[in-house]
Design an enzyme around this catalytic site. Structure first.
Site, PDB file in Angstrom:
ATOM      1  CD  GLU A 140      -2.756  -1.212   2.503  1.00 33.03           C
ATOM      2  OE1 GLU A 140      -2.759  -0.232   3.275  1.00 33.03           O
ATOM      3  OE2 GLU A 140      -3.422  -2.228   2.714  1.00 33.03           O
ATOM      4  CG  HIS A 149      -5.926   0.641   4.706  1.00 32.08           C
ATOM      5  ND1 HIS A 149      -4.821  -0.049   5.092  1.00 32.08           N
ATOM      6  CD2 HIS A 149      -6.750   0.643   5.794  1.00 32.08           C
ATOM      7  CE1 HIS A 149      -4.948  -0.446   6.356  1.00 32.08           C
ATOM      8  NE2 HIS A 149      -6.124  -0.025   6.804  1.00 32.08           N
TER       9      HIS A 149
HETATM   10  C1  GLV Z   1      -6.712   0.654  10.348  1.00 27.24           C
HETATM   11  O1  GLV Z   1      -6.279  -0.028   9.466  1.00 27.24           O
HETATM   12  C2  GLV Z   1      -6.568   0.355  11.740  1.00 27.24           C
HETATM   13  O2  GLV Z   1      -5.898  -0.618  12.102  1.00 27.24           O
HETATM   14  O3  GLV Z   1      -7.121   1.117  12.545  1.00 27.24           O
END
Ligand code: GLV
Ligand code: GLV
Length: 323
Positions: free
Chosen positions: A262, A281
């Site tokens: 990512e 994400h």
């Molecule tokens: C996001 O990916 C989190 O772990 O809060």
């Protein structure tokens, strides 16, 4: 003298003010390594840190911050932290559980609907004018289908609750059977979960044990009509094996909010597969949820430095040993 704290996360002005009343803020741009950006003299005085998952809290960083007492993650996941090393060094690790469950569950359900009803392709179909030449191909119901949850923590439970509204049958596999899942979802063995699910959604944290734990073997157990959804952490799934399964059609599609790399480069084979829906994400990425997360992350940091028990500790044994 106020304790010095690294802020390596986006901080709203009012929270910054609240933190600055009790601590001296040392800014490090999000994702940058404090060991590389701060002079040694300053580093040796840092008592706390709030950071995103882009900061690797590993042995090297712990060594570079010898006075560090607490590192507060602006995330529920803490796979960016070498927890064993932090605990050994008696550095308290905090995170943000609970406040993002609904937001992540929403993206999970959204991906499921996109896959089953082909909603993303439907939008392109209308815009391109293809509709004027014929009807959109039929899709699939989710009603009456089986949703399988790999992992039954806070987020898994909210997804299970949401699935009830779609009249889905919900099964789950977890390290331990979850009494709180009673009436929401039925426990099944791990292989069984992959075999029976029409939609399989991943809700386990990333660790050495879970890395690539959904691989060629697990994908091979799935129905050719099944969809795989991941809103947890990319490396939990062996992405190369997933691409192979999607290409071969041994599963029907995948909805991914997280990937092994990512940001995902557009050259990834995932971007070429028509049976994949991708998100950047964004599970927790709403104004409301991110605000609640940073509130909690800053409260955890200030509590720990003010000798109040923080609300969310990953290694509470460090706190208990201090008392
Ligand atoms: C996001 O990916 C989190 O772990 O809060
Ligand atoms: C993940 O952190 C969960 O709470 O399910």
């Amino acid at each position: 003298q106020k304790p010095k704290v690294i802020v390596s996360a986006p901080l709203p002005a009012d929270l910054r003010e609240r933190l600055a009343a009790r601590c001296e803020i040392v800014d490090v741009p999000t994702g940058q390594n404090p060991a590389e950006t701060l002079p040694a003299e300053l580093r040796s005085q840092i008592a706390g840190m709030v950071c995103t998952m882009r900061t690797k809290v590993d042995q090297a960083l712990l060594d570079a911050l010898p006075a560090l007492q607490v590192s507060s993650n602006f995330a529920v996941g803490f796979d960016n932290v070498d927890l064993a090393a932090a605990t050994r060094r008696k550095v308290l690790i905090c995170n943000t559980p609970g406040v993002l469950d609904g937001a992540v569950a929403d993206v999970t359900i959204g991906l499921m609907l996109c896959l089953a009803r082909n909603l993303v392709a439907g939008d392109a179909f209308v815009r391109s004018g293809a509709w004027t030449k014929g009807a959109f191909p039929l899709t699939h119901d989710i009603r009456g289908k089986t949703l399988g949850l790999l992992g039954m923590g806070r987020i898994g439970r909210v997804v299970a609750r949401a699935a009830q509204a779609f009249d889905m049958k919900v099964v789950y596999h977890n390290r331990r059977q979850d009494p709180q899942a009673e009436g929401l979802a039925t426990y099944v063995e791990r292989d069984e979960l992959f075999r029976v699910s029409d939609v399989l959604s991943v809700h386990i944290p990333l660790s050495a044990e879970t890395r690539h734990s959904v691989g060629k073997r697990e994908l091979g157990l799935m129905k050719p009509s099944a969809y795989l959804i991941n809103t947890a952490r990319g490396p939990v799934i062996d992405e190369a094996a997933l691409v192979e399964a999607l290409r071969a059609g041994t599963i029907a599609g995948a909805g991914l909010d997280v990937m092994e790399q990512e940001p995902l480069p557009p050259t990834s084979p995932l971007c070429e597969l028509p049976n994949v829906v991708l998100q950047a994400h964004v599970g927790s990425a709403t104004h409301e949820t991110r605000r609640a997360m940073i509130d909690l992350a800053v409260a955890n940091l200030m509590d720990a430095l003010g000798n109040q028990t923080p609300r969310a500790m990953v290694n509470p044994e460090v706190w208990q040993a201090r008392a």
